[in-house]
Design a protein around this motif. Structure first.
Motif, PDB file in Angstrom:
ATOM      1  N   ILE A 117      58.533 -39.168 -12.722  1.00  0.00           N
ATOM      2  CA  ILE A 117      58.258 -39.925 -13.972  1.00  0.00           C
ATOM      3  C   ILE A 117      58.806 -39.429 -15.482  1.00  0.00           C
ATOM      4  N   SER A 118      58.789 -39.907 -16.426  1.00  0.00           N
ATOM      5  CA  SER A 118      59.588 -39.740 -17.754  1.00  0.00           C
ATOM      6  C   SER A 118      58.121 -38.990 -18.937  1.00  0.00           C
ATOM      7  N   TYR A 119      58.474 -38.506 -18.975  1.00  0.00           N
ATOM      8  CA  TYR A 119      57.280 -38.152 -20.249  1.00  0.00           C
ATOM      9  C   TYR A 119      58.500 -38.037 -21.517  1.00  0.00           C
ATOM     10  N   ILE A 120      57.496 -38.823 -22.722  1.00  0.00           N
ATOM     11  CA  ILE A 120      58.450 -39.048 -23.333  1.00  0.00           C
ATOM     12  C   ILE A 120      56.917 -38.807 -24.703  1.00  0.00           C
ATOM     13  N   PHE A 121      57.380 -38.992 -25.784  1.00  0.00           N
ATOM     14  CA  PHE A 121      56.274 -39.308 -27.353  1.00  0.00           C
ATOM     15  C   PHE A 121      55.525 -39.863 -26.663  1.00  0.00           C
ATOM     16  N   LEU A 122      54.687 -39.938 -27.095  1.00  0.00           N
ATOM     17  CA  LEU A 122      54.264 -41.692 -27.417  1.00  0.00           C
ATOM     18  C   LEU A 122      54.677 -42.164 -28.680  1.00  0.00           C
ATOM     19  N   ASN A 123      54.651 -41.620 -29.902  1.00  0.00           N
ATOM     20  CA  ASN A 123      55.315 -42.293 -31.202  1.00  0.00           C
ATOM     21  C   ASN A 123      56.118 -40.967 -31.547  1.00  0.00           C
ATOM     22  N   SER A 124      57.453 -41.480 -32.352  1.00  0.00           N
ATOM     23  CA  SER A 124      57.840 -40.579 -32.754  1.00  0.00           C
ATOM     24  C   SER A 124      57.133 -39.672 -34.341  1.00  0.00           C
ATOM     25  N   GLY A 125      57.363 -38.801 -34.170  1.00  0.00           N
ATOM     26  CA  GLY A 125      56.417 -37.506 -34.962  1.00  0.00           C
ATOM     27  C   GLY A 125      54.966 -37.417 -34.540  1.00  0.00           C
ATOM     28  N   SER A 126      55.028 -38.090 -33.184  1.00  0.00           N
ATOM     29  CA  SER A 126      53.892 -37.585 -32.909  1.00  0.00           C
ATOM     30  C   SER A 126      53.677 -35.916 -31.963  1.00  0.00           C
ATOM     31  N   ASN A 127      53.052 -35.488 -31.446  1.00  0.00           N
ATOM     32  CA  ASN A 127      52.529 -34.674 -30.046  1.00  0.00           C
ATOM     33  C   ASN A 127      51.843 -35.533 -29.065  1.00  0.00           C
ATOM     34  N   GLU A 128      51.438 -36.818 -29.326  1.00  0.00           N
ATOM     35  CA  GLU A 128      51.401 -37.009 -28.077  1.00  0.00           C
ATOM     36  C   GLU A 128      51.932 -37.047 -26.610  1.00  0.00           C
ATOM     37  N   VAL A 129      51.861 -36.744 -25.265  1.00  0.00           N
ATOM     38  CA  VAL A 129      53.006 -37.259 -24.458  1.00  0.00           C
ATOM     39  C   VAL A 129      52.745 -38.479 -23.559  1.00  0.00           C
ATOM     40  N   VAL A 130      53.168 -39.390 -23.391  1.00  0.00           N
ATOM     41  CA  VAL A 130      52.728 -39.638 -21.970  1.00  0.00           C
ATOM     42  C   VAL A 130      53.833 -39.817 -21.172  1.00  0.00           C
ATOM     43  N   GLY A 131      53.942 -40.142 -20.065  1.00  0.00           N
ATOM     44  CA  GLY A 131      54.698 -40.664 -18.998  1.00  0.00           C
ATOM     45  C   GLY A 131      54.802 -42.053 -18.589  1.00  0.00           C
ATOM     46  N   TYR A 132      55.989 -42.285 -18.187  1.00  0.00           N
ATOM     47  CA  TYR A 132      55.622 -43.520 -17.454  1.00  0.00           C
ATOM     48  C   TYR A 132      56.624 -43.601 -15.923  1.00  0.00           C
ATOM     49  N   VAL A 133      56.171 -43.784 -15.104  1.00  0.00           N
ATOM     50  CA  VAL A 133      56.739 -44.251 -12.982  1.00  0.00           C
ATOM     51  C   VAL A 133      57.732 -44.880 -13.703  1.00  0.00           C
ATOM     52  N   ARG A 134      58.867 -44.231 -13.733  1.00  0.00           N
ATOM     53  CA  ARG A 134      60.408 -44.969 -13.288  1.00  0.00           C
ATOM     54  C   ARG A 134      60.763 -45.184 -11.369  1.00  0.00           C
ATOM     55  N   TYR A 135      59.835 -44.854 -10.879  1.00  0.00           N
ATOM     56  CA  TYR A 135      60.030 -45.455  -9.244  1.00  0.00           C
ATOM     57  C   TYR A 135      59.403 -43.951  -8.528  1.00  0.00           C
ATOM     58  N   ILE A 136      58.793 -44.015  -7.217  1.00  0.00           N
ATOM     59  CA  ILE A 136      58.198 -43.845  -6.943  1.00  0.00           C
ATOM     60  C   ILE A 136      59.319 -44.361  -5.273  1.00  0.00           C
ATOM     61  N   ILE A 137      58.919 -42.260  -4.321  1.00  0.00           N
ATOM     62  CA  ILE A 137      59.542 -42.152  -3.489  1.00  0.00           C
ATOM     63  C   ILE A 137      58.961 -42.443  -2.274  1.00  0.00           C
ATOM     64  N   PRO A 138      60.134 -43.146  -1.340  1.00  0.00           N
ATOM     65  CA  PRO A 138      59.717 -43.763  -0.336  1.00  0.00           C
ATOM     66  C   PRO A 138      59.612 -42.953   0.908  1.00  0.00           C
ATOM     67  N   GLY A 139      57.647 -42.896   1.347  1.00  0.00           N
ATOM     68  CA  GLY A 139      57.272 -41.468   2.040  1.00  0.00           C
ATOM     69  C   GLY A 139      56.751 -40.056   1.523  1.00  0.00           C
TER      70      GLY A 139
END
Length: 498
Positions: A117-139
């Motif tokens: 997962i990559s964790y990013i600011f929801l919007n520029s200037g905000s302190n809110e964080v969201v993560g978006y799943v980049r890929y899933i490790i097999p197994g």
């Protein structure tokens, strides 16, 4: 939590303790309660890239035994001394109190739930964080759960994620062995992202996993061209033979164009980077791949083998490298592409046409060494201090390619600029996935200029990601050759940071 990034690589280096300094005339014992601090100072005094520019690392510090001991005692926490001795330009040196965890990570093994997962600011200037799943490790545990690429994590255990600074955030929620990811739907209106909890809650538990860095390898037919594609997520030497097998398959299929997808690759072994560069080409065997520059104590002691790295035609096992003999390669990058990934791009650039597709890389062109509290600074030394498990990885070197270029601390910029779109990440390895599609379109256009609208995506302000949160983070490892008489630092671990 501190989200400082690092990176590593394995190296053997020559002994320099007696040849580099006159400190043999200043030997004295220190009290047991500052033996770690003594290790920190002496290691940095010898190896640190900026040693000559840090006043408190001057050799003259040892001229006054009482003053030296008093100085060390003023830092009860060894980590505070380490930070005090860091140069202002040093962004990535690190010290750890438990080298066991460090070594596990160096072997490509980590405790993970399997959701990268990559964790990013929801919007520029905000302190809110969201993560978006980049890929899933097999197994992994995540592979058995209802979570997939593109899912948005807005909270952990019901607590919304925030980040004000490296010391004021709640990303330490991710340090637990198990937790619940709370997911949301993401929408964009007039350039502003917003999230709506969707009721999906995913329970995940970490386990010890060795991730295969070769996530995807396949081929595409673009007109009469056979295009090889490989998504390679870390330079791990244990998988070099498998990587070589992929290139054997590419060679057997008659691949004439190649796309290296390094978008999520934070680095790894320098030896693996050289192997990959040699697999892409093959016609430059024995020519300079990269050069290392050290401080004024280390540099004069180095042989050519220790200072330089060359293209090669065999793996360390002796197996022949399978090479494609290409004069052009496409490399997909993002801000998570670092160290050894950048090394491949920069080192190939003087020799062949490297077309970078995606976003600017992280900008890591410096090396650090894993130092342990032993006479040879190595972990395998019989006299390794049994009283503690501290180890450190100070920056010791800068890298440059055969043309002498090393100035990419701000990252390497793409020729085809296109950021990932959180509303349309696509399926990795599918020819319609936006970044892969852009590379394939460039191949189909035979290099003719194409108009990709890079401004349509809202910039992703990266805070950290799953790989950067590991101890090894964005390191890369190299093998320095030593002479028969240089046995005090054989099997030394050196880490390419930045």
């Amino acid at each position: 939590m501190n989200v400082k990034k690092w990176l590593f690589l394995f190296v053997a280096v020559s002994t320099m303790l007696t040849s580099c300094t006159d400190q043999d005339d200043n030997l004295f014992s220190v009290p047991a309660n500052i033996e770690v601090q003594d290790f920190v100072w002496k290691g940095l005094n010898l190896w640190y890239f900026w040693q000559g520019e840090v006043t408190d690392l001057a050799d003259s510090k040892l001229d006054d035994a009482e003053g030296y001991i008093a100085f060390l005692q003023s830092f009860p926490n060894p980590a505070d001394l380490f930070e005090h001795l860091n140069h202002p330009d040093d962004r990535f040196s690190v010290i750890v109190s438990d080298y066991d965890a460090l070594q596990d990570s160096q072997q490509g093994t980590s405790d993970t739930d399997g959701a990268d997962i990559s964790y990013i600011f929801l919007n520029s200037g905000s302190n809110e964080v969201v993560g978006y799943v980049r890929y899933i490790i097999p197994g992994s545990d995540a592979a058995s759960k209802d979570i997939r690429r593109g899912d948005i994590v807005y909270a952990v255990n019901g607590q919304s994620l925030f980040f004000n600074s490296e010391t004021d955030n709640n990303l330490d929620l991710l340090d637990a062995n198990s937790y619940t990811f709370n997911l949301a739907d993401l929408t964009i209106n007039s350039g502003v992202r917003s999230i709506t909890p969707n009721g999906r809650n995913i329970d995940l538990t970490k386990s010890n996993i060795t991730e295969n860095p070769i996530l995807i390898n396949t081929t595409f037919d673009v007109g009469a061209k056979k295009v090889g594609y490989i998504m390679y997520n870390q330079f791990v030497s244990n998988f070099d033979t498998q990587l070589n097998g992929v290139f054997a398959d590419f060679e057997g299929q008659g691949v004439t164009e190649l796309i290296l997808d390094l978008r999520y690759n934070p680095g790894g072994f320098v030896s693996s980077a050289i192997n990959l560069g040699s697999m892409v080409t093959g016609q430059f065997d024995g020519q300079l791949f990269t050069k290392f520059r050290y401080n004024d104590k280390i540099q004069p002691q180095l042989t050519d083998e220790q200072e330089n790295r060359y293209f090669r035609n065999t793996l360390s096992t002796g197996a022949a490298i399978n090479s494609l003999g290409l004069t052009k390669v496409y490399v997909i990058t993002t801000g998570s592409s670092a160290s050894a990934s950048e090394l491949v791009i920069n080192s190939l650039d003087p020799y062949i046409d490297v077309v970078q597709v995606g976003a600017t890389t992280r900008g890591k062109n410096e090396a650090s060494v894993s130092l342990y509290d032993s006479p040879s600074w190595t972990f395998t030394d019989d006299q390794l201090n049994p009283n503690h498990k501290w180890a450190m990885q100070p920056l010791i070197s800068r890298l440059e390619n055969s043309a002498g270029f090393s100035n990419y601390t701000d990252g390497l910029n793409p020729e085809v600029e296109l950021s990932e779109d959180l509303t349309n990440l696509g399926v990795l390895g599918d020819e319609t996935e936006p970044l892969l599609a852009a590379a394939l379109a460039n191949i189909a256009a035979a290099g003719r200029s194409l108009n990709f609208n890079s401004n349509k995506n809202i910039p992703i302000d990266l805070i950290t990601d799953t790989k950067l949160r590991r101890i090894t983070a964005d390191r890369m490892y190299i093998d320095l050759k030593v002479g028969d008489s240089d046995d005090a630092l054989q099997n030394h671990k050196v880490i390419i940071n930045e």
